[in-house]
Design an enzyme around this catalytic site. Structure first.
Site, PDB file in Angstrom:
ATOM      1  N   HIS A  48      15.495   6.149   0.491  1.00 43.52           N
ATOM      2  CA  HIS A  48      14.961   6.004   1.846  1.00 43.52           C
ATOM      3  C   HIS A  48      15.394   4.713   2.531  1.00 43.52           C
ATOM      4  CE1 HIS A  48      11.564   9.014   0.595  1.00 43.52           C
ATOM      5  NE2 HIS A  48      12.700   9.603   0.855  1.00 43.52           N
ATOM      6  N   PRO A 105       0.810  -1.222   0.000  1.00 42.33           N
ATOM      7  CA  PRO A 105       0.000   0.000   0.000  1.00 42.33           C
ATOM      8  C   PRO A 105       0.845   1.275   0.000  1.00 42.33           C
ATOM      9  CG  PRO A 105      -0.496  -1.389   1.922  1.00 42.33           C
ATOM     10  CD  PRO A 105       0.630  -2.034   1.206  1.00 42.33           C
ATOM     11  N   ASP A 106       0.328   2.278  -0.646  1.00 39.10           N
ATOM     12  CA  ASP A 106       0.965   3.593  -0.692  1.00 39.10           C
ATOM     13  C   ASP A 106       0.634   4.346   0.590  1.00 39.10           C
ATOM     14  OD1 ASP A 106       1.733   6.186  -1.138  1.00 39.10           O
ATOM     15  OD2 ASP A 106       0.685   6.408  -3.044  1.00 39.10           O
ATOM     16  N   PHE A 107       1.676   4.765   1.260  1.00 36.94           N
ATOM     17  CA  PHE A 107       1.518   5.589   2.469  1.00 36.94           C
ATOM     18  C   PHE A 107       0.495   6.705   2.312  1.00 36.94           C
ATOM     19  CE2 PHE A 107       5.748   5.562   4.914  1.00 36.94           C
ATOM     20  CZ  PHE A 107       5.766   4.191   4.879  1.00 36.94           C
ATOM     21  N   ARG A 108       0.601   7.378   1.177  1.00 43.60           N
ATOM     22  CA  ARG A 108      -0.104   8.644   1.039  1.00 43.60           C
ATOM     23  C   ARG A 108      -1.403   8.558   0.248  1.00 43.60           C
ATOM     24  NH1 ARG A 108       5.086   8.756   0.733  1.00 43.60           N
ATOM     25  NH2 ARG A 108       6.216   9.967   2.273  1.00 43.60           N
ATOM     26  N   ASN A 162      11.212   3.788  -2.527  1.00 52.20           N
ATOM     27  CA  ASN A 162      10.656   2.626  -1.837  1.00 52.20           C
ATOM     28  C   ASN A 162      11.726   1.890  -1.036  1.00 52.20           C
ATOM     29  OD1 ASN A 162       8.245   3.291  -3.049  1.00 52.20           O
ATOM     30  ND2 ASN A 162       8.629   1.987  -4.827  1.00 52.20           N
ATOM     31  N   ASP A 204      11.386  -1.499  -0.162  1.00 47.29           N
ATOM     32  CA  ASP A 204      11.011  -2.916  -0.168  1.00 47.29           C
ATOM     33  C   ASP A 204      11.985  -3.846  -0.884  1.00 47.29           C
ATOM     34  OD1 ASP A 204      10.375  -2.438  -2.969  1.00 47.29           O
ATOM     35  OD2 ASP A 204       8.489  -1.569  -2.268  1.00 47.29           O
TER      36      ASP A 204
END
Ligand code: ZN
Length: 235
Positions: free
Chosen positions: A117, A29-32, A100, A102
């Protein structure tokens, strides 16, 4: 789509800059996004729970949240990841710059990945700096602790923390050299996306995003569609 392939054919130094939208198609899922993390009912908003001060102050709650909402270790690369890896192997694409954490680009086979990040796959002891596998975090009942007694921290950039200078410099260097820049899965609202784009001097700026962004006017080609479907012609 034909134009995108034409651009790729003409280019010798493609750089990809990607955001959360690249991973949402792998089920992360996208944080924003509207139905993403920000609307869930945790005690604090995610900007707080994944901040440096929260990590220091409420370490156990940080890890509860982190394990529940930021670790997607079983996620698999989608067609966008695979296409970018293929373009790198073909010698066209020189770097993937991602927001990302991940590790899906590496899972797909990309080698030159600049993780602005950080990555959930790297973890280290804050006291002795020893590197630990991600299983140390997932296996721990609460806060993961090193043999030396130090707290183990995921190697990700939390809110209130600075981005890594070397990675930023390398990212800017690649963008400055690029003759084609593909930006995908990001609204470009998140720092440092906008600043990085300032150094791009090439002729082929491509934006692939499901919805319009404020940068669309600057792009040579805008594709409002799934990034996986769009790039699947290169897999
Ligand atoms: Zn240690």
């Amino acid at each position: 789509m034909h134009m995108l392939q034409d651009y790729v054919e003409k280019s010798m130094y493609i750089v990809f800059f990607g955001g959360a939208g690249v991973s949402t198609e792998s089920g992360i899922p996208d944080f924003r996004s509207v139905d993403g993390l920000y609307n869930e009912k945790w005690k604090y908003p995610p900007e707080v729970m994944i901040s440096r001060s929260f990590f220091k102050r409420q370490t156990e709650e940080f890890f509860d949240f982190y394990k529940a909402k930021l670790l997607y270790l079983d996620a698999q690369p989608n067609k966008a990841h695979l296409a970018l890896a293929a373009l790198e192997k073909a010698g066209k694409l020189k770097a993937v710059i991602t927001q990302n954490i991940d590790g899906l680009h590496q899972k797909a086979g990309s080698e030159n990945v600049l993780e602005l990040h950080g990555s959930v796959w790297r973890n280290f002891c804050l006291k002795c700096k020893e590197v630990h596998p991600v299983s140390t975090v997932t296996d721990a009942a609460g806060v993961p602790i090193c043999n030396c007694g130090g707290v183990i921290k995921p190697d990700i950039v939390l809110y209130e923390e600075q981005l890594d200078d070397d990675i930023m410099i390398s990212a800017m260097d690649h963008i400055a050299r690029a003759d084609m820049l593909i930006i995908g899965g990001t609204s470009l609202a998140v720092y440092p996306a906008a600043g990085l784009l300032d150094v791009y001097k090439g002729q082929r700026l491509v934006l692939i995003n499901k919805s319009a962004t404020h940068m669309d006017m600057m792009a040579d080609l805008v594709i409002n569609d799934s990034i996986g479907d769009t790039l699947s012609c290169f897999v």
